[in-house]
Design an enzyme around this catalytic site. Sequence first.
Site, PDB file in Angstrom:
ATOM      1  N   CYS A   2       0.858  -1.187   0.000  1.00 43.03           N
ATOM      2  CA  CYS A   2       0.000   0.000   0.000  1.00 43.03           C
ATOM      3  C   CYS A   2       0.895   1.237   0.000  1.00 43.03           C
ATOM      4  O   CYS A   2       1.968   1.247   0.599  1.00 43.03           O
ATOM      5  CB  CYS A   2      -0.927   0.097   1.200  1.00 43.03           C
ATOM      6  SG  CYS A   2      -2.100  -1.251   1.312  1.00 43.03           S
ATOM      7  N   ARG A  27       3.725  -0.202  -4.929  1.00 42.26           N
ATOM      8  CA  ARG A  27       3.491  -0.789  -3.606  1.00 42.26           C
ATOM      9  C   ARG A  27       2.155  -1.517  -3.514  1.00 42.26           C
ATOM     10  O   ARG A  27       1.872  -2.200  -2.520  1.00 42.26           O
ATOM     11  CB  ARG A  27       3.530   0.299  -2.527  1.00 42.26           C
ATOM     12  CG  ARG A  27       4.813   1.097  -2.505  1.00 42.26           C
ATOM     13  CD  ARG A  27       4.753   2.130  -1.412  1.00 42.26           C
ATOM     14  NE  ARG A  27       4.616   1.511  -0.116  1.00 42.26           N
ATOM     15  CZ  ARG A  27       5.609   1.052   0.614  1.00 42.26           C
ATOM     16  NH1 ARG A  27       6.835   1.145   0.169  1.00 42.26           N
ATOM     17  NH2 ARG A  27       5.380   0.503   1.785  1.00 42.26           N
ATOM     18  N   TRP A  76      -2.979  -2.551  -1.687  1.00 39.90           N
ATOM     19  CA  TRP A  76      -2.740  -3.975  -1.925  1.00 39.90           C
ATOM     20  C   TRP A  76      -3.520  -4.680  -0.822  1.00 39.90           C
ATOM     21  O   TRP A  76      -3.135  -4.618   0.345  1.00 39.90           O
ATOM     22  CB  TRP A  76      -1.245  -4.281  -1.826  1.00 39.90           C
ATOM     23  CG  TRP A  76      -0.876  -5.670  -2.236  1.00 39.90           C
ATOM     24  CD1 TRP A  76      -0.577  -6.104  -3.497  1.00 39.90           C
ATOM     25  CD2 TRP A  76      -0.741  -6.822  -1.385  1.00 39.90           C
ATOM     26  NE1 TRP A  76      -0.280  -7.442  -3.479  1.00 39.90           N
ATOM     27  CE2 TRP A  76      -0.375  -7.911  -2.202  1.00 39.90           C
ATOM     28  CE3 TRP A  76      -0.924  -7.048  -0.021  1.00 39.90           C
ATOM     29  CZ2 TRP A  76      -0.165  -9.189  -1.699  1.00 39.90           C
ATOM     30  CZ3 TRP A  76      -0.708  -8.317   0.490  1.00 39.90           C
ATOM     31  CH2 TRP A  76      -0.333  -9.378  -0.350  1.00 39.90           C
ATOM     32  N   ASN A 102      -1.242   1.806   5.848  1.00 36.66           N
ATOM     33  CA  ASN A 102      -0.475   0.750   5.202  1.00 36.66           C
ATOM     34  C   ASN A 102      -0.055  -0.213   6.303  1.00 36.66           C
ATOM     35  O   ASN A 102       0.650   0.192   7.219  1.00 36.66           O
ATOM     36  CB  ASN A 102       0.757   1.373   4.509  1.00 36.66           C
ATOM     37  CG  ASN A 102       1.792   0.352   4.095  1.00 36.66           C
ATOM     38  OD1 ASN A 102       1.454  -0.800   3.850  1.00 36.66           O
ATOM     39  ND2 ASN A 102       3.034   0.775   4.013  1.00 36.66           N
ATOM     40  N   GLY A 103      -0.542  -1.460   6.241  1.00 37.17           N
ATOM     41  CA  GLY A 103      -0.172  -2.435   7.274  1.00 37.17           C
ATOM     42  C   GLY A 103      -1.372  -3.295   7.638  1.00 37.17           C
ATOM     43  O   GLY A 103      -2.365  -3.360   6.913  1.00 37.17           O
ATOM     44  N   GLU A 491      16.140 -17.665 -10.887  1.00 38.04           N
ATOM     45  CA  GLU A 491      15.746 -16.265 -11.089  1.00 38.04           C
ATOM     46  C   GLU A 491      15.090 -16.084 -12.470  1.00 38.04           C
ATOM     47  O   GLU A 491      14.100 -15.359 -12.599  1.00 38.04           O
ATOM     48  CB  GLU A 491      16.993 -15.375 -10.933  1.00 38.04           C
ATOM     49  CG  GLU A 491      16.802 -13.906 -11.248  1.00 38.04           C
ATOM     50  CD  GLU A 491      15.793 -13.183 -10.364  1.00 38.04           C
ATOM     51  OE1 GLU A 491      15.309 -13.759  -9.380  1.00 38.04           O
ATOM     52  OE2 GLU A 491      15.462 -12.032 -10.707  1.00 38.04           O
ATOM     53  N   LYS A 495      11.328 -14.650 -12.995  1.00 40.36           N
ATOM     54  CA  LYS A 495      11.037 -13.476 -13.840  1.00 40.36           C
ATOM     55  C   LYS A 495       9.914 -13.802 -14.808  1.00 40.36           C
ATOM     56  O   LYS A 495       9.015 -13.002 -15.002  1.00 40.36           O
ATOM     57  CB  LYS A 495      12.264 -13.040 -14.657  1.00 40.36           C
ATOM     58  CG  LYS A 495      13.383 -12.318 -13.957  1.00 40.36           C
ATOM     59  CD  LYS A 495      13.070 -10.924 -13.500  1.00 40.36           C
ATOM     60  CE  LYS A 495      12.428 -10.919 -12.146  1.00 40.36           C
ATOM     61  NZ  LYS A 495      13.207 -10.876 -10.986  1.00 40.36           N
ATOM     62  N   GLU A 498       6.415 -14.315 -12.925  1.00 40.48           N
ATOM     63  CA  GLU A 498       5.785 -13.176 -12.241  1.00 40.48           C
ATOM     64  C   GLU A 498       5.227 -12.130 -13.196  1.00 40.48           C
ATOM     65  O   GLU A 498       4.266 -11.459 -12.854  1.00 40.48           O
ATOM     66  CB  GLU A 498       6.700 -12.547 -11.186  1.00 40.48           C
ATOM     67  CG  GLU A 498       7.881 -11.786 -11.700  1.00 40.48           C
ATOM     68  CD  GLU A 498       8.712 -11.188 -10.562  1.00 40.48           C
ATOM     69  OE1 GLU A 498       8.165 -10.815  -9.520  1.00 40.48           O
ATOM     70  OE2 GLU A 498       9.937 -11.092 -10.752  1.00 40.48           O
ATOM     71  N   HIS A 514      16.017 -36.501 -12.211  1.00 37.81           N
ATOM     72  CA  HIS A 514      15.356 -37.041 -11.013  1.00 37.81           C
ATOM     73  C   HIS A 514      13.883 -36.639 -10.960  1.00 37.81           C
ATOM     74  O   HIS A 514      13.278 -36.660  -9.896  1.00 37.81           O
ATOM     75  CB  HIS A 514      16.083 -36.568  -9.750  1.00 37.81           C
ATOM     76  CG  HIS A 514      17.502 -37.043  -9.702  1.00 37.81           C
ATOM     77  ND1 HIS A 514      17.839 -38.338  -9.387  1.00 37.81           N
ATOM     78  CD2 HIS A 514      18.665 -36.409  -9.989  1.00 37.81           C
ATOM     79  CE1 HIS A 514      19.154 -38.472  -9.458  1.00 37.81           C
ATOM     80  NE2 HIS A 514      19.681 -37.319  -9.823  1.00 37.81           N
ATOM     81  N   LYS A 613       5.672  -4.357  -4.880  1.00 38.86           N
ATOM     82  CA  LYS A 613       7.128  -4.234  -4.890  1.00 38.86           C
ATOM     83  C   LYS A 613       7.736  -4.556  -3.532  1.00 38.86           C
ATOM     84  O   LYS A 613       8.736  -5.252  -3.448  1.00 38.86           O
ATOM     85  CB  LYS A 613       7.505  -2.812  -5.318  1.00 38.86           C
ATOM     86  CG  LYS A 613       8.990  -2.581  -5.470  1.00 38.86           C
ATOM     87  CD  LYS A 613       9.541  -3.315  -6.670  1.00 38.86           C
ATOM     88  CE  LYS A 613      11.027  -3.132  -6.837  1.00 38.86           C
ATOM     89  NZ  LYS A 613      11.576  -4.174  -7.719  1.00 38.86           N
TER      90      LYS A 613
END
Length: 618
Positions: A2, A27, A76, A102-103, A491, A495, A498, A514, A613
């Site tokens: 947020c 955010r 968010w 925010n929280g 990574e 990428k 996401e 395996h 983010k």
Amino acid sequence: MCGISAYIGFREAYPIVINGLKRLEYRGYDSAGIMIYDGKKMQLSKTKGKVSDLELITDEDEQRKIGTIGMGHTRWATHGVPNDVNSHPHFSESGELVIVHNGIIENYDTIKKELIKRGYTFKSDTDTEVLINLIEEVKKVEGCKLGKAVQLALNSVVGAYAISVFDKSKPNEIIVARLGSPIAIGIGKDSKEFFVASDASPFVEYTKDAIYLEDEEMAIIKIGKKVKVHKINDDSLVEPTVQKLKMSLDQIEKGGYDHFMIKEIHEQPKAITDTFRGRMLVDQSIIKMSSIEENIEKFLSADKIIIVACGTSWHAGLVAEYLIEDMARIPVEVEYASEFRYRNPIITNKDIVIAISQSGETADTLAAIKLAKSKGAFVYGVCNVVGSSIARETHSGAYTHAGPEIGVASTKAFTTQITVLTLIALKLGKANKSLSSHEFKNYLQKMQKIPRQVEKLLEVDDQVKEIASVYKDSKNCLYLGRGFNFPVALEGALKLKEISYIHAEGYPAAEMKHGPIALIDENMPIFVIATNKGHYEKVVSNIQEIKSRSGKIIAIVTEGDTQVKEIADHVIEIPETEEALTPLLTTIPFQLLSYHIAVMLEKNVDQPRNLAKSVTVE
Ligand code: AGP
């Protein structure tokens, strides 16, 4: 998560707050809202969707934009689905108070039940509406001022917050407070105006003077007065440090690129250079890092180094495990911060914990640091955001000088983290003589060439675009690498998933047989890192195994390679360097590939669905 953006002063608040929200959208971006106070009434506009959707609403009625006090929020969702009603700001029952938050307020349900008994009604499902009503109730019962009411209310909540509160009956002040979520206050000339935001980006063009509240602090911001900061759990006053911002406007704008992600990919040569500049002195064959020098005995006598991080930063931590063990021969463990904090880890005052975080605000990493400190470990931070919570919470550390990273998918943060961690590994290796002077010098010389090599590598863009167009409709992809490049495979897969929402998995190349080998058929693209020194022959055998099962191979090879070229469907060449430094190069084509696939699939590259983010909730 947020974003909070607020203004109080003499200018029209609307454009400042809205532009601030746009800069903070990284955010959270599932809903947005704004309150503008016009001197008489608080005009509220809010909606599910992005800040641009909010603008469509406010554009219908210019009157809503008039006023010199404003508070906005980009969300968010945690409590309550993203919809118009759950969007912030939230009014109190009387309509006199307003809040953005925010929280998470963990005990909101108990408080809500009590407030309902006292006659309060709730429009939304949010914990935030509970908090503003609690503040109102305290103000009424105690007959106190807003600041005191906020303080008393915060002392009875459990959770994390950054809040900004405004009271219509006191229109020259805003109260802000923080616990676990960041909040910055921008101070205008002669205190005639103030800006409040989750980071300093919303006000960078108006002032360079900022106060970052510490945890458990609240501030009373009054026009024409010095900002008054005090502790939330007692009344003790705190002398706030006014910091000079170094951030500039062009750093937080797209600068001609279509997306922040591609801008940030292209910024890597400079970001890597900025990260080693002044630290790596190749002519003198030394690495200068005071944070390591001051603590060198601790590092060299440590039983082990434990690296804690999340997501991409965790991948950088894995690269560091290979680097530090190889170059400095110190045992390293790499942990997901979210697991570490809850699994009763064995950790003593002979251990060193390295916490890696771009934002410096990731809740799990922060909690892991606190746990490590409570066990007596020395905690060293590798952060990008100056003055962030993790940078402050750690005993010592080094910044990556990547500059603001706004695209949700980390790119330059990853390569600059690896740069710092490589410098640390080299410095420790030299200090304990695991590396010879010759080896050390050779690494520095090769490292110095990396920014130019990344620049050259970025020229493969057209080739990568072509590969992207062939594989963009794949449903699943595999990424394989070995040694230093195993984390790069992880990574690369992260990428892709996401930002393009294609399922992808990263594996150590030899692990393929395996299990994942069962997935391989003619529809499966497999991205393999096959650099010439890293177990090359073994990886070539893995490629053969894939080929004989009709998998499609896209290989990253070293310039001049001939063997893999004969078998692979596509090859992308990287310049020659030491194997330990190849992650700084091999990761670049994967970043470009994910970017182009996401663009071709018309996905929101910079703000992928469900993500934010900085993850400031657990
Ligand atoms: C990577 O592209 C993601 N944005 C995510 O995995 C990120 O690396 C993770 O959330 C950790 O963030 P931090 O580095 O800010 O702590």
